[in-house]
Design a protein around this motif. Structure first.
Motif, PDB file in Angstrom:
ATOM      1  N   PHE A 172      35.559  53.250  62.699  1.00  0.00           N
ATOM      2  CA  PHE A 172      36.576  52.943  61.691  1.00  0.00           C
ATOM      3  C   PHE A 172      35.963  52.071  60.593  1.00  0.00           C
ATOM      4  O   PHE A 172      36.126  52.349  59.391  1.00  0.00           O
ATOM      5  CB  PHE A 172      37.755  52.220  62.352  1.00  0.00           C
ATOM      6  CG  PHE A 172      38.816  51.766  61.394  1.00  0.00           C
ATOM      7  CD1 PHE A 172      39.858  52.605  61.035  1.00  0.00           C
ATOM      8  CD2 PHE A 172      38.783  50.476  60.845  1.00  0.00           C
ATOM      9  CE1 PHE A 172      40.844  52.176  60.142  1.00  0.00           C
ATOM     10  CE2 PHE A 172      39.753  50.046  59.960  1.00  0.00           C
ATOM     11  CZ  PHE A 172      40.796  50.899  59.608  1.00  0.00           C
ATOM     12  N   ASN A 173      35.250  51.040  60.996  1.00  0.00           N
ATOM     13  CA  ASN A 173      34.625  50.134  60.018  1.00  0.00           C
ATOM     14  C   ASN A 173      33.544  50.841  59.217  1.00  0.00           C
ATOM     15  O   ASN A 173      33.443  50.657  57.996  1.00  0.00           O
ATOM     16  CB  ASN A 173      34.038  48.920  60.739  1.00  0.00           C
ATOM     17  CG  ASN A 173      35.106  48.022  61.333  1.00  0.00           C
ATOM     18  OD1 ASN A 173      36.235  47.978  60.843  1.00  0.00           O
ATOM     19  ND2 ASN A 173      34.772  47.298  62.399  1.00  0.00           N
ATOM     20  N   TYR A 174      32.728  51.647  59.903  1.00  0.00           N
ATOM     21  CA  TYR A 174      31.650  52.331  59.198  1.00  0.00           C
ATOM     22  C   TYR A 174      32.220  53.320  58.178  1.00  0.00           C
ATOM     23  O   TYR A 174      31.704  53.425  57.053  1.00  0.00           O
ATOM     24  CB  TYR A 174      30.740  53.066  60.186  1.00  0.00           C
ATOM     25  CG  TYR A 174      29.541  53.688  59.511  1.00  0.00           C
ATOM     26  CD1 TYR A 174      28.413  52.928  59.203  1.00  0.00           C
ATOM     27  CD2 TYR A 174      29.540  55.032  59.136  1.00  0.00           C
ATOM     28  CE1 TYR A 174      27.326  53.482  58.552  1.00  0.00           C
ATOM     29  CE2 TYR A 174      28.457  55.597  58.478  1.00  0.00           C
ATOM     30  CZ  TYR A 174      27.355  54.814  58.189  1.00  0.00           C
ATOM     31  OH  TYR A 174      26.284  55.369  57.535  1.00  0.00           O
ATOM     32  N   TYR A 175      33.254  54.026  58.549  1.00  0.00           N
ATOM     33  CA  TYR A 175      33.877  54.976  57.626  1.00  0.00           C
ATOM     34  C   TYR A 175      34.312  54.292  56.338  1.00  0.00           C
ATOM     35  O   TYR A 175      34.034  54.780  55.235  1.00  0.00           O
ATOM     36  CB  TYR A 175      35.082  55.653  58.290  1.00  0.00           C
ATOM     37  CG  TYR A 175      35.987  56.360  57.306  1.00  0.00           C
ATOM     38  CD1 TYR A 175      35.593  57.558  56.724  1.00  0.00           C
ATOM     39  CD2 TYR A 175      37.212  55.804  56.921  1.00  0.00           C
ATOM     40  CE1 TYR A 175      36.405  58.204  55.802  1.00  0.00           C
ATOM     41  CE2 TYR A 175      38.022  56.443  56.001  1.00  0.00           C
ATOM     42  CZ  TYR A 175      37.624  57.644  55.441  1.00  0.00           C
ATOM     43  OH  TYR A 175      38.418  58.276  54.519  1.00  0.00           O
ATOM     44  N   HIS A 176      34.984  53.162  56.467  1.00  0.00           N
ATOM     45  CA  HIS A 176      35.518  52.488  55.287  1.00  0.00           C
ATOM     46  C   HIS A 176      34.426  51.796  54.472  1.00  0.00           C
ATOM     47  O   HIS A 176      34.653  51.459  53.306  1.00  0.00           O
ATOM     48  CB  HIS A 176      36.592  51.481  55.705  1.00  0.00           C
ATOM     49  CG  HIS A 176      37.886  52.137  56.090  1.00  0.00           C
ATOM     50  ND1 HIS A 176      38.808  52.570  55.166  1.00  0.00           N
ATOM     51  CD2 HIS A 176      38.387  52.475  57.304  1.00  0.00           C
ATOM     52  CE1 HIS A 176      39.828  53.125  55.778  1.00  0.00           C
ATOM     53  NE2 HIS A 176      39.609  53.089  57.084  1.00  0.00           N
ATOM     54  N   GLN A 177      33.253  51.613  55.040  1.00  0.00           N
ATOM     55  CA  GLN A 177      32.149  50.996  54.313  1.00  0.00           C
ATOM     56  C   GLN A 177      31.154  52.006  53.742  1.00  0.00           C
ATOM     57  O   GLN A 177      30.492  51.721  52.736  1.00  0.00           O
ATOM     58  CB  GLN A 177      31.402  50.030  55.241  1.00  0.00           C
ATOM     59  CG  GLN A 177      32.217  48.819  55.659  1.00  0.00           C
ATOM     60  CD  GLN A 177      31.535  47.994  56.734  1.00  0.00           C
ATOM     61  OE1 GLN A 177      30.400  48.261  57.114  1.00  0.00           O
ATOM     62  NE2 GLN A 177      32.226  46.995  57.238  1.00  0.00           N
ATOM     63  N   TYR A 178      31.066  53.202  54.372  1.00  0.00           N
ATOM     64  CA  TYR A 178      29.978  54.106  53.984  1.00  0.00           C
ATOM     65  C   TYR A 178      30.342  55.582  53.825  1.00  0.00           C
ATOM     66  O   TYR A 178      29.571  56.328  53.227  1.00  0.00           O
ATOM     67  CB  TYR A 178      28.844  54.027  55.028  1.00  0.00           C
ATOM     68  CG  TYR A 178      28.111  52.717  55.022  1.00  0.00           C
ATOM     69  CD1 TYR A 178      27.116  52.455  54.080  1.00  0.00           C
ATOM     70  CD2 TYR A 178      28.429  51.729  55.946  1.00  0.00           C
ATOM     71  CE1 TYR A 178      26.447  51.237  54.074  1.00  0.00           C
ATOM     72  CE2 TYR A 178      27.761  50.509  55.955  1.00  0.00           C
ATOM     73  CZ  TYR A 178      26.774  50.271  55.012  1.00  0.00           C
ATOM     74  OH  TYR A 178      26.112  49.065  55.008  1.00  0.00           O
ATOM     75  N   VAL A 179      31.483  56.029  54.333  1.00  0.00           N
ATOM     76  CA  VAL A 179      31.759  57.471  54.365  1.00  0.00           C
ATOM     77  C   VAL A 179      32.871  57.892  53.422  1.00  0.00           C
ATOM     78  O   VAL A 179      32.770  58.937  52.776  1.00  0.00           O
ATOM     79  CB  VAL A 179      32.093  57.930  55.809  1.00  0.00           C
ATOM     80  CG1 VAL A 179      32.347  59.439  55.847  1.00  0.00           C
ATOM     81  CG2 VAL A 179      30.973  57.556  56.770  1.00  0.00           C
ATOM     82  N   ARG A 180      33.933  57.110  53.329  1.00  0.00           N
ATOM     83  CA  ARG A 180      35.038  57.474  52.436  1.00  0.00           C
ATOM     84  C   ARG A 180      34.465  57.751  51.048  1.00  0.00           C
ATOM     85  O   ARG A 180      33.574  57.022  50.594  1.00  0.00           O
ATOM     86  CB  ARG A 180      36.069  56.351  52.388  1.00  0.00           C
ATOM     87  CG  ARG A 180      37.444  56.801  51.903  1.00  0.00           C
ATOM     88  CD  ARG A 180      38.428  55.661  51.931  1.00  0.00           C
ATOM     89  NE  ARG A 180      38.102  54.669  50.908  1.00  0.00           N
ATOM     90  CZ  ARG A 180      38.734  53.502  50.779  1.00  0.00           C
ATOM     91  NH1 ARG A 180      39.681  53.171  51.638  1.00  0.00           N
ATOM     92  NH2 ARG A 180      38.396  52.655  49.816  1.00  0.00           N
ATOM     93  N   PRO A 181      34.927  58.796  50.368  1.00  0.00           N
ATOM     94  CA  PRO A 181      34.271  59.225  49.125  1.00  0.00           C
ATOM     95  C   PRO A 181      33.994  58.128  48.110  1.00  0.00           C
ATOM     96  O   PRO A 181      32.890  58.059  47.550  1.00  0.00           O
ATOM     97  CB  PRO A 181      35.253  60.272  48.572  1.00  0.00           C
ATOM     98  CG  PRO A 181      35.885  60.847  49.786  1.00  0.00           C
ATOM     99  CD  PRO A 181      36.038  59.699  50.743  1.00  0.00           C
ATOM    100  N   ASP A 182      34.976  57.254  47.857  1.00  0.00           N
ATOM    101  CA  ASP A 182      34.738  56.216  46.851  1.00  0.00           C
ATOM    102  C   ASP A 182      33.676  55.228  47.304  1.00  0.00           C
ATOM    103  O   ASP A 182      32.866  54.748  46.503  1.00  0.00           O
ATOM    104  CB  ASP A 182      36.034  55.493  46.478  1.00  0.00           C
ATOM    105  CG  ASP A 182      36.793  54.943  47.673  1.00  0.00           C
ATOM    106  OD1 ASP A 182      36.490  55.324  48.821  1.00  0.00           O
ATOM    107  OD2 ASP A 182      37.716  54.121  47.455  1.00  0.00           O
ATOM    108  N   ARG A 183      33.621  54.934  48.619  1.00  0.00           N
ATOM    109  CA  ARG A 183      32.620  53.991  49.119  1.00  0.00           C
ATOM    110  C   ARG A 183      31.227  54.607  49.132  1.00  0.00           C
ATOM    111  O   ARG A 183      30.234  53.934  48.853  1.00  0.00           O
ATOM    112  CB  ARG A 183      33.006  53.499  50.511  1.00  0.00           C
ATOM    113  CG  ARG A 183      34.318  52.744  50.544  1.00  0.00           C
ATOM    114  CD  ARG A 183      34.388  51.632  49.506  1.00  0.00           C
ATOM    115  NE  ARG A 183      33.386  50.633  49.719  1.00  0.00           N
ATOM    116  CZ  ARG A 183      33.579  49.523  50.432  1.00  0.00           C
ATOM    117  NH1 ARG A 183      34.745  49.274  50.986  1.00  0.00           N
ATOM    118  NH2 ARG A 183      32.610  48.643  50.578  1.00  0.00           N
TER     119      ARG A 183
END
Length: 377
Positions: free
Chosen positions: A338-349
């Motif tokens: 969950f943390n990695y997604y919001h820091q590195y995977v979500r398109p804007d990030r």
């Protein structure tokens, strides 16, 4: 903060690029960047190879985004990836590569220009520029894009929105296990002639997926749901593991299965790539058991922390048991993803991280922009 100026030079836009164009548009809507779109003509001399896109930063930094599966998937007979990549990179200041390997890069003259982009999957947002056919898109792809705009379409763009994949970690005392996959025709897709080495790779991928599914069905029973999507190839060669209910493989139902399952399984993709499925699992904050990864991603993303790896189908089962038997460990892995997604995977990030890298490597005049961007991290 002075906004960073970004100009996307839009040529052919296949599905692999939706993730990146969505990220740039999200940053524009958040007021972080200024964005201009330059649509290239069909006969533009600067037309890039497949799954690549050029972005000009602050009117001077030429950036290449390479979303290809590997280093050799675009090579024609007699080519080698060293000459292919070096010839391409000579015209760019920096390159962000989805399939990033220090080992492969070490042979390149311009290896210092390449940075890992991160996990990739087909994800989009409302109004993504990728939805509209371009002059460089093949006619078949133009028709597909028009079809994807229709709400009743099985492949409707709205089914791939950022929010469609996202989910929160859950504590589940009776965790479900999921592995739904596709199989590859070992002779190549329609109209595609593949070399013997790539045919052998497809044989390997198919066999690993099939054996994992069979073993998991035997070992975990109703706790496991898995199989392969129907196709002429799978129906002929892997009848015992074809998913009979075709509605299960539709996008909405597949994502529902992912979110209902605490443990999800992934295997190597074509050209040893990290497949879209893997990124979808991270987006949904799932605990992951995966075949060994051949490429590197940015950030602190580790075996044993974000996923467990296996080399054989038997080892896959053993790794699943580790997650099934330890509720706290499984939940913590979900939180980590969950943390990695919001820091590195979500398109804007994902795109924001690339811009920060550009600013950090762009000289002293970009230091203020770089520091300002960190406010969004």
């Amino acid at each position: 903060m002075q906004k960073i100026s970004c100009c996307i030079r839009l040529g052919e836009v296949p599905l692999h690029l939706y993730h990146v164009t969505a990220g740039f548009l999200m940053l524009k809507r958040q007021g972080i960047i200024d964005l201009k779109i330059e649509r290239l003509s069909k006969h533009d001399k600067n037309k890039l190879p497949y799954n690549m896109m050029e972005v000009i930063i602050n009117d001077e930094v030429r950036v290449l985004y390479d979303l290809n599966d590997g280093y050799d998937n675009l090579l024609t007979s007699g080519q080698n990836y060293v000459n292919f990549m070096d010839t391409l990179l000579i015209d760019y200041d920096i390159c962000f590569k989805r399939s990033f390997s220090k080992e492969y890069n070490a042979k390149l003259k311009y290896s210092n220009k390449i940075y890992p982009l991160g996990l990739n999957y087909m994800v989009t947002i409302r109004g993504n520029i990728s939805h509209v056919p371009t002059g460089n898109d093949p006619n078949k792809e133009k028709l597909k894009k028009l079809y994807r705009m229709l709400p009743f379409s099985e492949y409707y763009n709205g089914l791939y929105n950022v929010e469609s994949f996202e989910n929160a970690p859950i504590k589940d005392r009776d965790p479900k296990i999921l592995f739904m996959a596709r199989l590859w025709d070992t002779k190549g897709d329609a109209g595609l002639n593949i070399p013997p080495s790539k045919s052998e790779e497809r044989v390997y991928i198919n066999e690993v997926r099939a054996k994992c599914i069979r073993l998991c069905r035997k070992e975990f029973g109703k706790q496991f749901f898995g199989g392969v999507s129907p196709s002429n190839f799978s129906n002929e060669h892997y009848t015992d593991i074809v998913i009979e209910d075709k509605t299960v493989t539709k996008r909405n139902n597949y994502l529902k299965k992912v979110k209902e399952s605490s443990i999800c399984i992934a295997t190597m993709g074509l050209h040893e790539s990290i497949g879209w499925k893997f990124a979808e699992y991270v987006s949904a904050s799932r605990a992951i058991v995966t075949e060994e990864l051949h490429y590197e991603v940015p950030g602190d993303f580790q075996n044993g922390i974000n996923y467990l790896t296996f080399k054989t189908p038997e080892e896959c089962v053993n790794q699943i048991y580790k997650l099934v038997m330890d509720d706290d460990y499984r939940y913590q892995m979900m939180v980590n993803n969950f943390n990695y997604y919001h820091q590195y995977v979500r398109p804007d990030r994902l795109v924001l991280n690339s811009l920060i890298t550009i600013m950090k490597n762009g000289g002293d005049h970009d230091e203020a922009n770089s520091n300002s961007l960190y406010a969004y991290v």
